[in-house]
Write an enzyme that holds these catalytic residues in place. Sequence first.
Site, PDB file in Angstrom:
ATOM      1  N   LYS A 112      -0.455  15.238  -3.087  1.00 50.06           N
ATOM      2  CA  LYS A 112      -0.231  15.324  -4.538  1.00 50.06           C
ATOM      3  C   LYS A 112       0.108  16.743  -4.960  1.00 50.06           C
ATOM      4  O   LYS A 112       0.966  16.947  -5.811  1.00 50.06           O
ATOM      5  CB  LYS A 112      -1.467  14.840  -5.314  1.00 50.06           C
ATOM      6  CG  LYS A 112      -1.637  13.327  -5.278  1.00 50.06           C
ATOM      7  CD  LYS A 112      -2.811  12.919  -6.150  1.00 50.06           C
ATOM      8  CE  LYS A 112      -3.154  11.456  -5.994  1.00 50.06           C
ATOM      9  NZ  LYS A 112      -4.430  11.121  -6.666  1.00 50.06           N
ATOM     10  N   LYS A 193       2.684   3.352   1.956  1.00 52.03           N
ATOM     11  CA  LYS A 193       1.684   2.523   1.282  1.00 52.03           C
ATOM     12  C   LYS A 193       2.199   2.091  -0.096  1.00 52.03           C
ATOM     13  O   LYS A 193       2.845   2.878  -0.791  1.00 52.03           O
ATOM     14  CB  LYS A 193       0.399   3.364   1.213  1.00 52.03           C
ATOM     15  CG  LYS A 193      -0.455   3.173   0.041  1.00 52.03           C
ATOM     16  CD  LYS A 193      -1.537   4.216  -0.040  1.00 52.03           C
ATOM     17  CE  LYS A 193      -1.245   5.103  -1.231  1.00 52.03           C
ATOM     18  NZ  LYS A 193      -2.365   5.783  -1.824  1.00 52.03           N
ATOM     19  N   LYS A 196       1.111   2.690  -7.070  1.00 53.56           N
ATOM     20  CA  LYS A 196       1.311   2.406  -8.497  1.00 53.56           C
ATOM     21  C   LYS A 196       2.396   3.287  -9.080  1.00 53.56           C
ATOM     22  O   LYS A 196       3.026   2.926 -10.050  1.00 53.56           O
ATOM     23  CB  LYS A 196       0.017   2.709  -9.275  1.00 53.56           C
ATOM     24  CG  LYS A 196      -1.072   1.686  -9.127  1.00 53.56           C
ATOM     25  CD  LYS A 196      -2.109   1.893 -10.237  1.00 53.56           C
ATOM     26  CE  LYS A 196      -3.527   1.859  -9.731  1.00 53.56           C
ATOM     27  NZ  LYS A 196      -4.150   3.165  -9.569  1.00 53.56           N
TER      28      LYS A 196
END
Length: 327
Positions: A112, A193, A196
Amino acid sequence: MKARVFSGIQPTGNPHIGNYLGALKSWAKVQYDYESIYGIVDLHAITLYQNPTELRAKIEELAGVLLAIGIDPKHSALIVQSAVPAHTELSWMLTCVTPVGWLERMTQYKAKSATQETVGDGLLQYPVLMAADILLYQAAIVPVGDDQSQHLELTRDIAQRFNSLYGETFRVPATHLPTVGARVMGLDEPDKKMSKSAKGAGHAVGILEPPDQIRKKIMRATTDSQPAVNIEAPGAGVENLLGIFQAFTEWSNEQMKSHFAGMRYGDLKKQVAEAVISHLEPIQKRYREITAEPGYIAGVLREGAERVSPWANDTVNKVKRAMGIYT
Ligand code: TYM
């Protein structure tokens, strides 16, 4: 007294079948065996910038989804993390016993922070707040998808470090992963993966997505150049589709093998789509009913916070006494 379970989900993006199969399905299942607390973790969401109006709307929407998938407010406390200030209070105290090196090693932090121009301190502290969520309730188990395993290990390390410095204070929680569906991959990119926040239109299947759209997405899922299912050595895309089917239907490995071996990809996809749709349709119907009742969700969230606050405050007081903080 029943042992407790805690888990959380961020109110960002659209909840998808990866969240459902990795975590939410287990939440609904274990709630009858444990004292359950499930959190919509808005304070985790703001570690990356969120549009305030959207964030507010997402919180109630996600609460509706969690109720629709079967979280039963008679058995489980559904809370918004920020409504129970003890989460942040405990988080600070845990920050003080957590070596920075442990946090810098977290793979999610590395991934991130690499996307940000300036890295907020909250992103580094993210897993400490997560440890606080769990340790605050002395949770015995934490049902999550595989991508949270490293954060759960860190939670145990923090608990053990605290206990050894200040005396036995926290229960050391266990990670609870599903046997199938712990890591659902993107339909368009089966090496990544399902997420969202991913942008690709064909990437994720949303829990609230209309059936015809789900069908289209699954029919377009990336497979490989073989024509039919090689059940002993499927490619990543086919393996993902088989995993999604098995997680929804709970078929045994034997059933899966005998049914899908040698099946052409077009037929496999049709069957996966129907399994997903038939499972999600009743959830979507319940979601519409729940959200049509004005004030219902707000009431559930208020009651949840009221129910768990004394438990949370007990732990905070225990920690304060252990550390010698003036109480
Ligand atoms: P979040 O919001 O990213 O995801 C919620 C849950 O869904 C699981 N999950 C998946 N499982 C299988 N396949 C996937 N592709 C997939 N994507 C997501 C996640 O593992 C998670 O269980 N840090 C957490 C939220 C959190 C939390 C906690 C969790 C905050 N405090 C305390 C447990 C305990 C997160 O971002 O989850």
